[in-house]
Motif scaffolding. Structure first.
Motif, PDB file in Angstrom:
ATOM      1  N   PRO A   1      -1.895  -8.283  12.136  1.00 26.21           N
ATOM      2  CA  PRO A   1      -0.526  -8.693  11.344  1.00 26.21           C
ATOM      3  C   PRO A   1      -0.563  -9.554  10.194  1.00 26.21           C
ATOM      4  N   ALA A   2      -1.795 -10.014   9.974  1.00 22.94           N
ATOM      5  CA  ALA A   2      -2.091 -10.793   8.526  1.00 22.94           C
ATOM      6  C   ALA A   2      -2.322  -9.829   7.614  1.00 22.94           C
ATOM      7  N   THR A   3      -3.222  -8.851   7.700  1.00 18.44           N
ATOM      8  CA  THR A   3      -3.235  -7.890   6.519  1.00 18.44           C
ATOM      9  C   THR A   3      -2.022  -7.272   6.363  1.00 18.44           C
ATOM     10  N   SER A   4      -1.321  -6.747   7.364  1.00 19.89           N
ATOM     11  CA  SER A   4      -0.106  -5.894   7.129  1.00 19.89           C
ATOM     12  C   SER A   4       1.078  -6.789   6.438  1.00 19.89           C
ATOM     13  N   MET A   5       1.061  -8.024   6.787  1.00 20.59           N
ATOM     14  CA  MET A   5       1.859  -8.912   5.953  1.00 20.59           C
ATOM     15  C   MET A   5       1.594  -9.088   4.448  1.00 20.59           C
ATOM     16  N   ALA A   6       0.243  -9.189   4.353  1.00 23.78           N
ATOM     17  CA  ALA A   6      -0.098  -9.264   3.100  1.00 23.78           C
ATOM     18  C   ALA A   6       0.146  -8.102   2.207  1.00 23.78           C
ATOM     19  N   ILE A   7      -0.269  -7.145   2.768  1.00 23.96           N
ATOM     20  CA  ILE A   7       0.261  -5.696   1.854  1.00 23.96           C
ATOM     21  C   ILE A   7       1.703  -5.638   1.618  1.00 23.96           C
ATOM     22  N   LEU A   8       2.505  -5.997   2.723  1.00 23.57           N
ATOM     23  CA  LEU A   8       4.065  -5.892   2.400  1.00 23.57           C
ATOM     24  C   LEU A   8       4.420  -7.051   1.516  1.00 23.57           C
ATOM     25  N   HIS A   9       3.879  -7.960   1.519  1.00 25.22           N
ATOM     26  CA  HIS A   9       4.365  -8.986   0.270  1.00 25.22           C
ATOM     27  C   HIS A   9       3.746  -8.327  -1.054  1.00 25.22           C
ATOM     28  N   GLY A  10       2.854  -7.641  -0.968  1.00 21.24           N
ATOM     29  CA  GLY A  10       2.375  -7.119  -2.460  1.00 21.24           C
ATOM     30  C   GLY A  10       2.883  -5.863  -2.676  1.00 21.24           C
ATOM     31  N   LEU A  11       3.615  -5.334  -1.986  1.00 18.72           N
ATOM     32  CA  LEU A  11       4.471  -3.924  -2.379  1.00 18.72           C
ATOM     33  C   LEU A  11       5.176  -3.825  -3.513  1.00 18.72           C
ATOM     34  N   PRO A  12       6.161  -4.703  -3.677  1.00 17.51           N
ATOM     35  CA  PRO A  12       7.327  -4.776  -4.601  1.00 17.51           C
ATOM     36  C   PRO A  12       6.348  -4.951  -6.081  1.00 17.51           C
ATOM     37  N   GLY A  13       5.650  -5.770  -5.988  1.00 19.23           N
ATOM     38  CA  GLY A  13       4.685  -6.152  -7.119  1.00 19.23           C
ATOM     39  C   GLY A  13       4.033  -5.077  -7.686  1.00 19.23           C
TER      40      GLY A  13
ATOM     41  N   LEU B   1      -1.410   6.570   1.925  1.00 22.56           N
ATOM     42  CA  LEU B   1      -1.633   5.171   1.963  1.00 22.56           C
ATOM     43  C   LEU B   1      -2.129   4.578   3.343  1.00 22.56           C
ATOM     44  N   VAL B   2      -1.831   5.281   4.333  1.00 16.81           N
ATOM     45  CA  VAL B   2      -2.657   5.006   5.631  1.00 16.81           C
ATOM     46  C   VAL B   2      -3.915   5.564   5.600  1.00 16.81           C
ATOM     47  N   ASP B   3      -4.194   6.531   4.819  1.00 15.85           N
ATOM     48  CA  ASP B   3      -5.703   6.898   4.753  1.00 15.85           C
ATOM     49  C   ASP B   3      -6.484   6.002   4.160  1.00 15.85           C
ATOM     50  N   THR B   4      -5.867   5.485   2.851  1.00 15.34           N
ATOM     51  CA  THR B   4      -6.763   4.548   2.266  1.00 15.34           C
ATOM     52  C   THR B   4      -6.984   3.336   3.075  1.00 15.34           C
ATOM     53  N   LEU B   5      -5.952   2.724   3.778  1.00 14.69           N
ATOM     54  CA  LEU B   5      -6.074   1.609   4.580  1.00 14.69           C
ATOM     55  C   LEU B   5      -7.320   1.855   5.511  1.00 14.69           C
ATOM     56  N   ALA B   6      -7.088   2.855   6.216  1.00 15.94           N
ATOM     57  CA  ALA B   6      -8.182   3.462   7.186  1.00 15.94           C
ATOM     58  C   ALA B   6      -9.585   3.336   6.831  1.00 15.94           C
ATOM     59  N   ALA B   7      -9.683   3.940   5.428  1.00 17.61           N
ATOM     60  CA  ALA B   7     -10.909   4.038   4.975  1.00 17.61           C
ATOM     61  C   ALA B   7     -11.709   2.782   4.568  1.00 17.61           C
TER      62      ALA B   7
ATOM     63  N   PRO C   1     -12.425  -7.633   3.003  1.00 20.46           N
ATOM     64  CA  PRO C   1     -11.973  -8.677   1.813  1.00 20.46           C
ATOM     65  C   PRO C   1     -11.106  -7.702   0.949  1.00 20.46           C
ATOM     66  N   ASP C   2     -11.408  -6.515   0.845  1.00 18.17           N
ATOM     67  CA  ASP C   2     -10.919  -5.637  -0.323  1.00 18.17           C
ATOM     68  C   ASP C   2      -9.686  -4.726   0.065  1.00 18.17           C
ATOM     69  N   THR C   3      -9.429  -4.627   1.581  1.00 17.75           N
ATOM     70  CA  THR C   3      -8.335  -3.882   2.037  1.00 17.75           C
ATOM     71  C   THR C   3      -7.272  -3.659   1.282  1.00 17.75           C
TER      72      THR C   3
END
Length: 276
Positions: free
Chosen positions: A30-42, A236-242, A252-254
């Motif tokens: 949840p935390a990583t997913s939320m951090a990505i979500l917040h960062g997507l518009p920027g 994007l899912v592949d990048t996250l998984a890798a 830390p860099d996901t």
């Protein structure tokens, strides 16, 4: 106007296409997913699709299936994804959010309750893969009553007889599935896409976005040139998984790696100048 209509109108006025991003909610936690979500518009995402994890995602390829399983193991639920949207809306009131998933979780949640809660949480549109226009009464009245767009998938196999019916039941934007088959397994040729999009235009005034098989900035730019936007998910899912460690945990860099990829895609898509 809805957020979706407002965003596409603004993009049209600016003469550029849209980047639509897809990631599973709660993947890998949840935390990583939320951090990505917040960062997507920027990072340049114009419309955000959030996948609602499901145990039998029949339209999705191996990458998104695995992402959904990671999300389910981390506790993903439909209610949890709605909570993510509510948290996102505390900081962003403009970026359209579309939930993409399957009917079973919605039915289990309760269709009336789901549409009410989705709208209240800040959701703008729904893609329910396994509810075709012929069965729209299952969810369409409740969605419309709550101001939710129902976005339909149009495939290369959608024939001329059925096409007007599918498009007439669509709102928000049209999601053109560029290949026959599941997500992320191959890409359509430019020639195929160049022939497909004009076939849709006479039947709808809605924006058309191309997805399924858009992986690179170059492919995304070509999709935005031919249509009104590009949908990128599997890449994007592949990048996250890798980026995950051997236990499937975020490093830390996901978040940075996923958002950097979105920036590259957005730069390509937004660099395509379209005729007014």
């Amino acid at each position: 106007m809805s957020r979706i209509a407002t965003r596409f109108a603004a993009l049209k006025e600016q003469g550029r296409g849209a980047l639509v991003t897809f990631l599973e909610g709660y993947d890998p936690d949840p935390a990583t997913s939320m951090a990505i979500l917040h960062g997507l518009p920027g990072a340049g995402a114009d419309v955000i699709e959030i996948g609602v994890p499901f145990t039998d995602p029949m339209a999705d390829g191996p990458s998104i299936q695995k992402g959904g399983l990671r999300a389910l193991k981390s506790g993903a639920t439909l209610a949890g994804v709605l909570a993510m949207v509510r948290d996102f809306r505390k900081e962003d009131s403009a970026t359209p959010i579309v939930l993409m998933g399957y009917y079973n979780p919605v039915l289990s949640y309760g269709v009336d309750r789901f549409c009410t809660d989705a709208a209240a949480s800040g959701v703008d549109g729904l893609i329910i893969v396994d509810v075709p226009p012929e069965e729209a009464d299952e969810v369409e009245p409740q969605a419309k009553a709550n101001g939710l767009d129902l976005i339909r998938l149009v495939a290369p196999t959608t024939d001329d007889a059925r096409l007007p019916r599918v498009l007439a039941a669509t709102s928000g934007f049209v999601y053109y599935v560029s290949i026959t088959g599941i997500t992320g397994t191959r890409s359509a040729s430019t020639a195929d896409l160049a022939a497909a999009v004009p076939r849709l235009r006479p039947h709808t005034d809605l924006p058309i976005c191309i997805g399924f098989g858009i992986r690179t900035p170059e492919q995304a730019a070509e999709a935005a040139r031919l249509a009104d936007g590009a949908v990128v998910g599997t890449a994007l899912v592949d990048t996250l998984a890798a980026s995950l460690d051997e236990q499937g945990h975020a490093k830390p860099d996901t978040v940075r790696k996923v958002l950097d990829q979105v920036r590259a895609l957005a730069e390509a898509v937004h660099g395509v100048r379209k005729a007014a």
